[in-house]
Design a protein around this motif. Sequence first.
Motif, PDB file in Angstrom:
ATOM      1  N   ILE B 132       0.857  -1.257  -0.012  1.00 56.84           N
ATOM      2  CA  ILE B 132       0.033  -0.109   0.152  1.00 56.84           C
ATOM      3  C   ILE B 132       0.737   1.269  -0.033  1.00 56.84           C
ATOM      4  CG2 ILE B 132      -0.475   0.098   2.485  1.00 56.84           C
ATOM      5  CD1 ILE B 132      -3.152   0.602   0.023  1.00 56.84           C
ATOM      6  N   ASN B 133       2.134   1.191   0.545  1.00 53.31           N
ATOM      7  CA  ASN B 133       2.903   2.413   0.623  1.00 53.31           C
ATOM      8  C   ASN B 133       3.390   2.689  -0.836  1.00 53.31           C
ATOM      9  OD1 ASN B 133       2.656   2.640   3.423  1.00 53.31           O
ATOM     10  ND2 ASN B 133       4.474   1.240   3.698  1.00 53.31           N
ATOM     11  N   ASP B 134       3.449   1.469  -1.446  1.00 54.79           N
ATOM     12  CA  ASP B 134       4.096   1.829  -2.880  1.00 54.79           C
ATOM     13  C   ASP B 134       2.872   2.417  -3.633  1.00 54.79           C
ATOM     14  OD1 ASP B 134       6.372   0.387  -2.441  1.00 54.79           O
ATOM     15  OD2 ASP B 134       5.579  -1.567  -2.907  1.00 54.79           O
ATOM     16  N   LEU B 135       1.843   2.081  -3.461  1.00 61.21           N
ATOM     17  CA  LEU B 135       0.506   2.721  -4.105  1.00 61.21           C
ATOM     18  C   LEU B 135       0.499   4.247  -3.828  1.00 61.21           C
ATOM     19  CD1 LEU B 135      -2.529   0.280  -4.124  1.00 61.21           C
ATOM     20  CD2 LEU B 135      -0.900   0.936  -6.007  1.00 61.21           C
ATOM     21  N   TRP B 136       0.924   4.539  -2.673  1.00 61.50           N
ATOM     22  CA  TRP B 136       0.686   5.828  -2.130  1.00 61.50           C
ATOM     23  C   TRP B 136       1.668   6.615  -2.991  1.00 61.50           C
ATOM     24  CZ3 TRP B 136      -3.132   8.758  -0.773  1.00 61.50           C
ATOM     25  CH2 TRP B 136      -4.137   8.002   0.206  1.00 61.50           C
ATOM     26  N   MET B 137       3.092   5.897  -3.028  1.00 60.18           N
ATOM     27  CA  MET B 137       4.158   6.620  -3.708  1.00 60.18           C
ATOM     28  C   MET B 137       3.770   6.908  -5.029  1.00 60.18           C
ATOM     29  SD  MET B 137       7.165   7.650  -3.267  1.00 60.18           S
ATOM     30  CE  MET B 137       8.385   8.161  -4.416  1.00 60.18           C
ATOM     31  N   ILE B 138       3.449   5.999  -5.939  1.00 54.67           N
ATOM     32  CA  ILE B 138       2.928   5.906  -7.293  1.00 54.67           C
ATOM     33  C   ILE B 138       2.074   6.958  -7.450  1.00 54.67           C
ATOM     34  CG2 ILE B 138       2.280   4.630  -9.341  1.00 54.67           C
ATOM     35  CD1 ILE B 138       3.488   2.049  -8.016  1.00 54.67           C
ATOM     36  N   GLY B 139       0.909   6.959  -6.635  1.00 56.07           N
ATOM     37  CA  GLY B 139      -0.227   8.033  -6.791  1.00 56.07           C
ATOM     38  C   GLY B 139       0.564   9.395  -6.552  1.00 56.07           C
ATOM     39  N   LEU B 140       1.405   9.664  -5.707  1.00 60.26           N
ATOM     40  CA  LEU B 140       1.934  11.032  -5.548  1.00 60.26           C
ATOM     41  C   LEU B 140       2.908  11.449  -6.690  1.00 60.26           C
ATOM     42  CD1 LEU B 140       2.361  13.410  -3.546  1.00 60.26           C
ATOM     43  CD2 LEU B 140       4.499  12.119  -2.814  1.00 60.26           C
ATOM     44  N   THR B 141       3.741  10.617  -7.093  1.00 61.17           N
ATOM     45  CA  THR B 141       4.427  10.840  -8.341  1.00 61.17           C
ATOM     46  C   THR B 141       3.610  11.020  -9.576  1.00 61.17           C
ATOM     47  OG1 THR B 141       4.922   8.682  -8.505  1.00 61.17           O
ATOM     48  CG2 THR B 141       6.655   9.803  -7.416  1.00 61.17           C
ATOM     49  N   SER B 142       2.737  10.142  -9.702  1.00 58.50           N
ATOM     50  CA  SER B 142       1.789  10.321 -10.999  1.00 58.50           C
ATOM     51  C   SER B 142       1.223  11.962 -10.866  1.00 58.50           C
ATOM     52  CB  SER B 142       1.054   9.289 -11.005  1.00 58.50           C
ATOM     53  OG  SER B 142       1.404   8.182 -11.016  1.00 58.50           O
ATOM     54  N   THR B 143       0.824  12.131  -9.900  1.00 55.65           N
ATOM     55  CA  THR B 143       0.203  13.576  -9.544  1.00 55.65           C
ATOM     56  C   THR B 143       1.150  14.680  -9.999  1.00 55.65           C
ATOM     57  OG1 THR B 143      -1.086  12.663  -7.792  1.00 55.65           O
ATOM     58  CG2 THR B 143      -1.353  14.663  -8.198  1.00 55.65           C
ATOM     59  N   ALA B 187       9.580   9.382 -12.312  1.00 55.42           N
ATOM     60  CA  ALA B 187       8.634   8.235 -12.927  1.00 55.42           C
ATOM     61  C   ALA B 187       9.296   6.963 -12.576  1.00 55.42           C
ATOM     62  CB  ALA B 187       8.356   8.531 -14.102  1.00 55.42           C
ATOM     63  N   ALA B 188      10.603   6.893 -13.154  1.00 56.52           N
ATOM     64  CA  ALA B 188      11.292   5.746 -12.941  1.00 56.52           C
ATOM     65  C   ALA B 188      11.368   5.102 -11.404  1.00 56.52           C
ATOM     66  CB  ALA B 188      12.852   5.805 -13.491  1.00 56.52           C
ATOM     67  N   VAL B 189      11.543   6.073 -10.839  1.00 50.88           N
ATOM     68  CA  VAL B 189      11.565   5.454  -9.089  1.00 50.88           C
ATOM     69  C   VAL B 189      10.359   4.816  -8.920  1.00 50.88           C
ATOM     70  CG1 VAL B 189      11.687   6.211  -6.905  1.00 50.88           C
ATOM     71  CG2 VAL B 189      13.330   7.126  -8.425  1.00 50.88           C
ATOM     72  N   ALA B 190       9.027   5.516  -9.260  1.00 53.02           N
ATOM     73  CA  ALA B 190       7.856   4.822  -8.741  1.00 53.02           C
ATOM     74  C   ALA B 190       7.475   3.594  -9.524  1.00 53.02           C
ATOM     75  CB  ALA B 190       6.717   6.185  -9.168  1.00 53.02           C
ATOM     76  N   SER B 191       8.031   3.512 -10.613  1.00 56.00           N
ATOM     77  CA  SER B 191       7.533   2.160 -11.220  1.00 56.00           C
ATOM     78  C   SER B 191       8.848   0.962 -10.892  1.00 56.00           C
ATOM     79  CB  SER B 191       7.524   2.293 -12.705  1.00 56.00           C
ATOM     80  OG  SER B 191       8.474   3.077 -13.380  1.00 56.00           O
ATOM     81  N   VAL B 192       9.929   1.143 -10.105  1.00 59.01           N
ATOM     82  CA  VAL B 192      11.001   0.282 -10.160  1.00 59.01           C
ATOM     83  C   VAL B 192      10.370  -0.984  -9.702  1.00 59.01           C
ATOM     84  CG1 VAL B 192      11.624   0.987  -7.972  1.00 59.01           C
ATOM     85  CG2 VAL B 192      13.024  -0.023  -9.612  1.00 59.01           C
ATOM     86  N   ARG B 193       9.220  -1.024  -8.707  1.00 57.71           N
ATOM     87  CA  ARG B 193       8.743  -1.976  -7.974  1.00 57.71           C
ATOM     88  C   ARG B 193       8.040  -3.077  -9.053  1.00 57.71           C
ATOM     89  NH1 ARG B 193       9.683  -3.783  -2.786  1.00 57.71           N
ATOM     90  NH2 ARG B 193       9.359  -2.326  -1.363  1.00 57.71           N
ATOM     91  N   LEU B 194       7.486  -2.351 -10.194  1.00 60.54           N
ATOM     92  CA  LEU B 194       6.739  -3.125 -10.988  1.00 60.54           C
ATOM     93  C   LEU B 194       7.456  -4.007 -12.075  1.00 60.54           C
ATOM     94  CD1 LEU B 194       3.522  -1.175 -11.509  1.00 60.54           C
ATOM     95  CD2 LEU B 194       3.437  -3.608 -10.964  1.00 60.54           C
ATOM     96  N   VAL B 195       8.365  -3.103 -12.643  1.00 57.78           N
ATOM     97  CA  VAL B 195       8.987  -3.460 -13.779  1.00 57.78           C
ATOM     98  C   VAL B 195      10.363  -3.752 -13.480  1.00 57.78           C
ATOM     99  CG1 VAL B 195       8.857  -3.006 -16.121  1.00 57.78           C
ATOM    100  CG2 VAL B 195       7.504  -1.656 -15.003  1.00 57.78           C
ATOM    101  N   GLY B 196      10.872  -3.137 -12.600  1.00 50.64           N
ATOM    102  CA  GLY B 196      12.468  -3.565 -12.170  1.00 50.64           C
ATOM    103  C   GLY B 196      13.490  -2.330 -12.912  1.00 50.64           C
ATOM    104  N   ALA B 197      14.406  -2.346 -12.226  1.00 48.19           N
ATOM    105  CA  ALA B 197      15.562  -1.368 -12.573  1.00 48.19           C
ATOM    106  C   ALA B 197      15.988  -1.572 -13.908  1.00 48.19           C
ATOM    107  CB  ALA B 197      16.496  -1.298 -11.611  1.00 48.19           C
ATOM    108  N   LEU B 198      16.161  -2.706 -14.618  1.00 44.03           N
ATOM    109  CA  LEU B 198      16.603  -2.978 -15.583  1.00 44.03           C
ATOM    110  C   LEU B 198      15.762  -2.569 -16.880  1.00 44.03           C
ATOM    111  CD1 LEU B 198      18.810  -6.058 -15.450  1.00 44.03           C
ATOM    112  CD2 LEU B 198      19.563  -3.795 -15.443  1.00 44.03           C
ATOM    113  N   LEU B 199      14.592  -2.944 -16.326  1.00 49.87           N
ATOM    114  CA  LEU B 199      13.389  -2.822 -17.911  1.00 49.87           C
ATOM    115  C   LEU B 199      12.390  -1.672 -17.721  1.00 49.87           C
ATOM    116  CD1 LEU B 199      12.353  -6.595 -17.786  1.00 49.87           C
ATOM    117  CD2 LEU B 199      13.817  -5.425 -19.296  1.00 49.87           C
ATOM    118  N   THR B 200      12.782  -0.628 -16.711  1.00 55.93           N
ATOM    119  CA  THR B 200      12.034   0.597 -16.669  1.00 55.93           C
ATOM    120  C   THR B 200      12.008   1.416 -18.002  1.00 55.93           C
ATOM    121  OG1 THR B 200      12.550   0.345 -14.460  1.00 55.93           O
ATOM    122  CG2 THR B 200      11.270   2.434 -15.215  1.00 55.93           C
ATOM    123  N   THR B 201      13.089   1.471 -18.508  1.00 55.41           N
ATOM    124  CA  THR B 201      13.044   2.140 -19.735  1.00 55.41           C
ATOM    125  C   THR B 201      12.025   1.733 -20.743  1.00 55.41           C
ATOM    126  OG1 THR B 201      15.699   1.631 -19.379  1.00 55.41           O
ATOM    127  CG2 THR B 201      15.102   3.062 -21.441  1.00 55.41           C
TER     128      THR B 201
END
Lengths: 278, 273
Positions: B132-143, B187-201
């Motif tokens: 849930i913390n990740d969700l908040w983080m992603i929500g904040l950065t997306s905004t 944006a890269a920081v926010a999506s690292v959990r989902l896609v991983g550092a290597l594939l965020t690009t």
Amino acid sequence: MAKDDATQRTSTGRRPTKVMRKNFPFSFLENPLSALIPAVPYAKEEKVDCHGVAILAENLACSAQPGFPLAFQNVNFSIPCGCRAALIGPNGSGKSTLLRTLAGLNPLAEGTVKLLGVEPRLGRSRIAYLAQRPQLTPFFPLQLKRCVQMGTYAHHGWFEECHHGEANIEKALQLLDLKSLADRPIHQLSGGQLQRALLARATVQGAEILLLDEPFSALDSRSREIVESFLFHSQNTFTVLMATHDPAELKRFDCVLELNHGTLKTLHACRGHPHHHD
Amino acid sequence: MIDFLIQPLREDFFWRALIAILLSSVTAGCLGAYIVLRRMAFITNALTHSILPGVAAAILLGFSLYWGALGAALITATGIAWLSARKEISEDSAIGIMLSFMFAMGVGLISLSHAWRDFTSLLFGSILAVDINDLWMIGLTSTIILLSLRLLHKELELASFDEEYAQLIGAKPAVLRMVLLMLIALAAVASVRLVGALLTTALFIIPSATGILLGKNLVQVMGWGVGVAILGGVSGLYLSFYFSQLPSGAAIVICYMIPYLAVRVLVRQSYPR
């Protein structure tokens, strides 16, 4: 040109234009945002009395880039408001450098220059500059009309949506015969059409001085006719300083400056026109 | 078939991953259009890869993963700017230097911690990891990202299309470029959990590259980019749900390639020339 529009804007407030809104994502965010965040102008343009002199240069020396040898020095000239001036000279004589310096893109090494009473600097909506080969991002998804609309940005500010200037855009498209191309993507235009589009953008900006670097170099005879009739139209009150190579055309200009061997000679001076800025 | 789609929705972690990928898709689609158009793919690659040492340091020292990632991205961005300030070193060399250096630092830190297994999810993403913390983080950065893109839309469009004109009217293109880099780092920081550092690009580039083949103007490109990102992202999540060996990042990137290849083959020219 933008002036009538600008006054209309201040008297009637923000005029919403449907055409612009369509271009925009998240339009539901628009109203609250524009109410919360005030537009910040890109730069403050002070109006100084220019005493009828559009461009005044004294003892000017410049190099093409900082650290390069001087392209010319000890250059003195003055161009009255409303004058159509030609800048001639062989390749490499510093015509482009002079125009870029006047536009504020290149620092001057020595001397003073005043354009409409103010030293050259960036962020001036009263000066428009058109490079010989504009460095545009290739294949940028942009339609011609939106490109012309960018001319109004100088009269908007940071964080602001484009909301005025529609009438000017229509007028400029008409003047430069671009109406039928309005929805065409920029990268599908021919060289001459692109040149006309960029000239339309400068017009929409409402600039009082147009600095043009060989605007005819990419034009066919029809495009050239359109651009010439626009630039030399007696009702247009702007001042033009244009680098050109065509000796046959020189008699159309009120004023001819020649750059050669690092110095500038005024071959033909103009006594000035009745000028009206406001 | 319906059951196939509904089955994962019974799991809480899948819902969290779904919301996260939807938010990341919207940001990545909008931001990605600028990255692809301005040819910033390589610098984006450097920023996303440099997250690795930040995250590794955060795990080793026990502070928030996001601060570590953000710090590392900022170090990379300033490092690139500083290295390329010398005219002899071109910007892409500077990017190459920082990219490999930061990645090497990351690998070094990981081997210090003797816990390679924890880092597979960091490198390639894991849908189980989203809390849930990740969700908040992603929500904040997306905004933050979407608001900035919305507010600076006309300036960013102008500076991306004609930098010199932007400079002339006083809309500082150099500042805008820095802003864009900061937004990419966020944006890269926010999506690292989902896609991983290597594939965020891939998240930024593949959907927007599809969008560019389809859209006539910047907004259409962004719209198509968001659409493809959502389509690929959601199908990637399903794929990684049913094949639990497959990290979610890899699954999502594979799913991005399908619409891209389809558009590339089927749409010869996006509009008549």
